[in-house]
Motif scaffolding. Structure first.
Motif, PDB file in Angstrom:
ATOM      1  N   ASN A   4      41.937  38.505  24.694  1.00 20.21           N
ATOM      2  CA  ASN A   4      42.508  39.592  23.861  1.00 20.21           C
ATOM      3  C   ASN A   4      43.388  38.754  22.819  1.00 20.21           C
ATOM      4  OD1 ASN A   4      41.210  41.658  25.167  1.00 20.21           O
ATOM      5  ND2 ASN A   4      43.027  42.019  26.590  1.00 20.21           N
ATOM      6  N   VAL A   5      43.998  37.528  23.140  1.00 23.74           N
ATOM      7  CA  VAL A   5      44.930  36.934  22.131  1.00 23.74           C
ATOM      8  C   VAL A   5      44.036  36.601  21.108  1.00 23.74           C
ATOM      9  CG1 VAL A   5      45.973  34.672  21.882  1.00 23.74           C
ATOM     10  CG2 VAL A   5      46.787  36.288  23.661  1.00 23.74           C
ATOM     11  N   TYR A   6      42.639  35.931  21.616  1.00 27.39           N
ATOM     12  CA  TYR A   6      41.789  35.418  20.503  1.00 27.39           C
ATOM     13  C   TYR A   6      41.447  36.472  19.521  1.00 27.39           C
ATOM     14  CZ  TYR A   6      37.705  33.196  18.549  1.00 27.39           C
ATOM     15  OH  TYR A   6      36.723  33.030  17.668  1.00 27.39           O
ATOM     16  N   ALA A   7      41.119  37.777  20.026  1.00 27.52           N
ATOM     17  CA  ALA A   7      40.756  38.839  19.218  1.00 27.52           C
ATOM     18  C   ALA A   7      41.939  39.165  18.269  1.00 27.52           C
ATOM     19  CB  ALA A   7      40.462  39.900  19.673  1.00 27.52           C
ATOM     20  N   ALA A  50      49.011  28.167  25.719  1.00 28.61           N
ATOM     21  CA  ALA A  50      49.257  27.216  24.876  1.00 28.61           C
ATOM     22  C   ALA A  50      48.260  26.117  24.920  1.00 28.61           C
ATOM     23  CB  ALA A  50      50.673  26.367  25.481  1.00 28.61           C
ATOM     24  N   PHE A  51      47.674  25.918  26.353  1.00 27.13           N
ATOM     25  CA  PHE A  51      46.557  24.702  26.168  1.00 27.13           C
ATOM     26  C   PHE A  51      45.325  25.647  25.411  1.00 27.13           C
ATOM     27  CE2 PHE A  51      42.229  24.576  28.470  1.00 27.13           C
ATOM     28  CZ  PHE A  51      42.082  22.997  27.790  1.00 27.13           C
ATOM     29  N   MET A  52      44.928  26.747  25.295  1.00 27.95           N
ATOM     30  CA  MET A  52      43.807  27.494  24.636  1.00 27.95           C
ATOM     31  C   MET A  52      44.199  27.494  23.113  1.00 27.95           C
ATOM     32  SD  MET A  52      42.480  31.319  24.450  1.00 27.95           S
ATOM     33  CE  MET A  52      43.523  31.924  23.023  1.00 27.95           C
ATOM     34  N   LEU A  53      45.514  27.402  22.767  1.00 27.16           N
ATOM     35  CA  LEU A  53      45.498  27.675  21.311  1.00 27.16           C
ATOM     36  C   LEU A  53      45.424  26.066  20.786  1.00 27.16           C
ATOM     37  CD1 LEU A  53      48.572  29.879  21.151  1.00 27.16           C
ATOM     38  CD2 LEU A  53      46.413  30.321  20.110  1.00 27.16           C
ATOM     39  N   GLN A  54      46.066  25.117  21.700  1.00 22.48           N
ATOM     40  CA  GLN A  54      46.206  23.733  20.957  1.00 22.48           C
ATOM     41  C   GLN A  54      44.613  23.008  21.146  1.00 22.48           C
ATOM     42  OE1 GLN A  54      50.752  22.831  22.309  1.00 22.48           O
ATOM     43  NE2 GLN A  54      49.075  21.314  22.570  1.00 22.48           N
ATOM     44  N   GLN A  65      41.846  32.024  11.047  1.00 15.57           N
ATOM     45  CA  GLN A  65      42.475  31.523  12.098  1.00 15.57           C
ATOM     46  C   GLN A  65      43.511  30.895  11.683  1.00 15.57           C
ATOM     47  OE1 GLN A  65      40.395  29.862  15.527  1.00 15.57           O
ATOM     48  NE2 GLN A  65      41.474  27.911  15.177  1.00 15.57           N
ATOM     49  N   PRO A  66      44.718  31.056  12.135  1.00 13.12           N
ATOM     50  CA  PRO A  66      45.757  30.403  11.815  1.00 13.12           C
ATOM     51  C   PRO A  66      46.092  28.999  12.006  1.00 13.12           C
ATOM     52  CG  PRO A  66      46.469  31.774  13.442  1.00 13.12           C
ATOM     53  CD  PRO A  66      45.098  32.181  13.150  1.00 13.12           C
ATOM     54  N   ARG A  67      46.799  28.234  11.349  1.00 10.75           N
ATOM     55  CA  ARG A  67      46.804  26.658  11.825  1.00 10.75           C
ATOM     56  C   ARG A  67      47.934  26.655  12.860  1.00 10.75           C
ATOM     57  NH1 ARG A  67      47.421  22.652   6.931  1.00 10.75           N
ATOM     58  NH2 ARG A  67      46.917  21.197   9.028  1.00 10.75           N
ATOM     59  N   THR A  95      51.085  24.477  18.508  1.00 14.50           N
ATOM     60  CA  THR A  95      52.009  25.389  18.765  1.00 14.50           C
ATOM     61  C   THR A  95      53.424  24.620  19.194  1.00 14.50           C
ATOM     62  OG1 THR A  95      51.740  24.781  21.121  1.00 14.50           O
ATOM     63  CG2 THR A  95      50.346  26.531  20.507  1.00 14.50           C
ATOM     64  N   GLY A  96      53.386  23.190  18.763  1.00 12.46           N
ATOM     65  CA  GLY A  96      54.522  22.389  18.954  1.00 12.46           C
ATOM     66  C   GLY A  96      55.142  22.247  20.435  1.00 12.46           C
ATOM     67  N   ILE A  97      54.164  22.527  21.398  1.00 17.05           N
ATOM     68  CA  ILE A  97      54.456  22.644  22.825  1.00 17.05           C
ATOM     69  C   ILE A  97      53.716  21.110  23.549  1.00 17.05           C
ATOM     70  CG2 ILE A  97      53.978  23.286  24.950  1.00 17.05           C
ATOM     71  CD1 ILE A  97      54.133  26.088  23.764  1.00 17.05           C
TER      72      ILE A  97
END
Length: 324
Positions: free
Chosen positions: A233-236, A271-275, A16-18, A281-283
């Motif tokens: 799908n983003v997660y995949a 953005a919430f899921m990623l963070q 998974q990317p940072r 995300t810098g957001i």
């Protein structure tokens, strides 16, 4: 020892990317799908607010005839405005060579050229076959290079998981179109689930195959939440190494030429899921939610989507936690 060729049928799984980018496309993909014409001053306020919230990639419009999409007639002015904001990568959509010439003249950072892997959708949307679009990309590349421009050409492959007009779209055709775009001179490519037919298994397989062929030149995923699977799908796609995703504030948008293609992934939810997963995300989510509230007021009467605005951030949320 013979050189080992990449196997396009093998899933390409990576760590998974940072960090990941949420590219805001609401000002184009969102606004083109609604009846209201948002004033240019409010679009600039939206761009300014997204930048203040930490978004650093924004698709501000499309160079298409104003008679076709009056909602996007001010794209050149928006590019000029957005280019003045520090660190902002400004994208536009271009359907043909004339649009590309406008993007080059405006000094856009990225021009996205849509290609539908569905022949039926391609004809309905652009009045061109997929191969016609590939030939147009070659002409765009020649014009870009002749002008000495640094505008990147991104080939966006839509209806990659199926089409409401055609039905099944073969993954092999998606990969063929992707390779053809790269051969024609596209700097990079992206894959879109235009009508919300994708599921995480299909995404993992197709994005894995595409990454095995295109590597880092597969730069972005675009998912619709028509059936509630956009974030899954983003997660995949994340698991294959893709780290840029299109989204729209409040999940507005769809596709005018694809019946039933409602709702993009919501920028604030993505953005919430990623963070919350520890991916930077810098957001600033508080600022992004405030901007959503503002834009929602401007779009009164339009159908909006997303869930974070209603539920709020959980008490356990830690915006400073980044994946190791």
């Amino acid at each position: 020892m013979p050189k080992v060729q990449p196997n396009p049928h093998r899933r390409h799984t990576v760590t998974q990317p940072r960090r990941a980018v949420v590219r805001e496309v609401g000002l184009r993909d969102g606004l083109q799908s609604i009846q209201a014409v948002l004033p240019t001053a409010r679009k600039k306020e939206w761009i300014r607010g997204a930048h203040a919230a930490g978004q650093r990639e924004i698709e501000v419009g499309s160079f298409v005839p104003a008679r076709l999409l009056p909602q996007l007639a001010d794209t050149a002015e928006l590019v000029a405005y957005a280019k003045a904001l520090p660190g902002l990568v400004v994208s536009v959509l271009v359907p043909n060579l004339r649009g590309a010439e406008s993007a080059i003249a405006a000094d856009a950072d990225v021009m996205l050229v849509p290609l539908s892997a569905s022949h039926a959708h391609s004809l309905a949307n652009l009045r061109k076959t997929p191969d016609d679009v590939v030939a147009e990309v070659a002409r765009m590349r020649a014009a870009r290079d002749a002008a000495g421009s640094k505008t990147l050409i991104e080939g966006g492959i839509g209806t990659a998981f199926g089409c409401t007009l055609q039905g099944h779209v073969a993954p092999a055709e998606v990969l063929r179109c992707m390779q053809a775009l790269l051969d024609a001179g596209a700097d990079r490519v992206s894959i879109a689930d235009t009508v919300g037919y994708a599921n995480p298994g299909a995404v993992a397989t197709l994005f894995g195959q595409a990454r095995a062929i295109a590597g880092e030149r597969l730069c972005c995923g675009h998912f619709h939440d028509t059936r509630g699977l956009a974030l899954a799908n983003v997660y995949a796609a994340l698991q294959t190494g893709v780290d840029r995703f299109d989204a729209t504030l409040a999940g507005i948008g769809g596709c005018p030429h694809a019946p039933g293609a409602s709702g993009n992934a919501a920028s604030e939810d993505l953005a919430f899921m990623l963070q919350d997963m520890g991916i930077d995300t810098g957001i600033d989510l508080h600022k992004l939610l405030a901007l959503r509230h503002q834009v929602a007021a401007w779009l009164e009467g339009e159908v909006l989507h997303g869930t974070l605005w209603r539920a709020g951030l959980p008490k356990t949320f830690d915006a400073t936690r980044i994946a190791a």
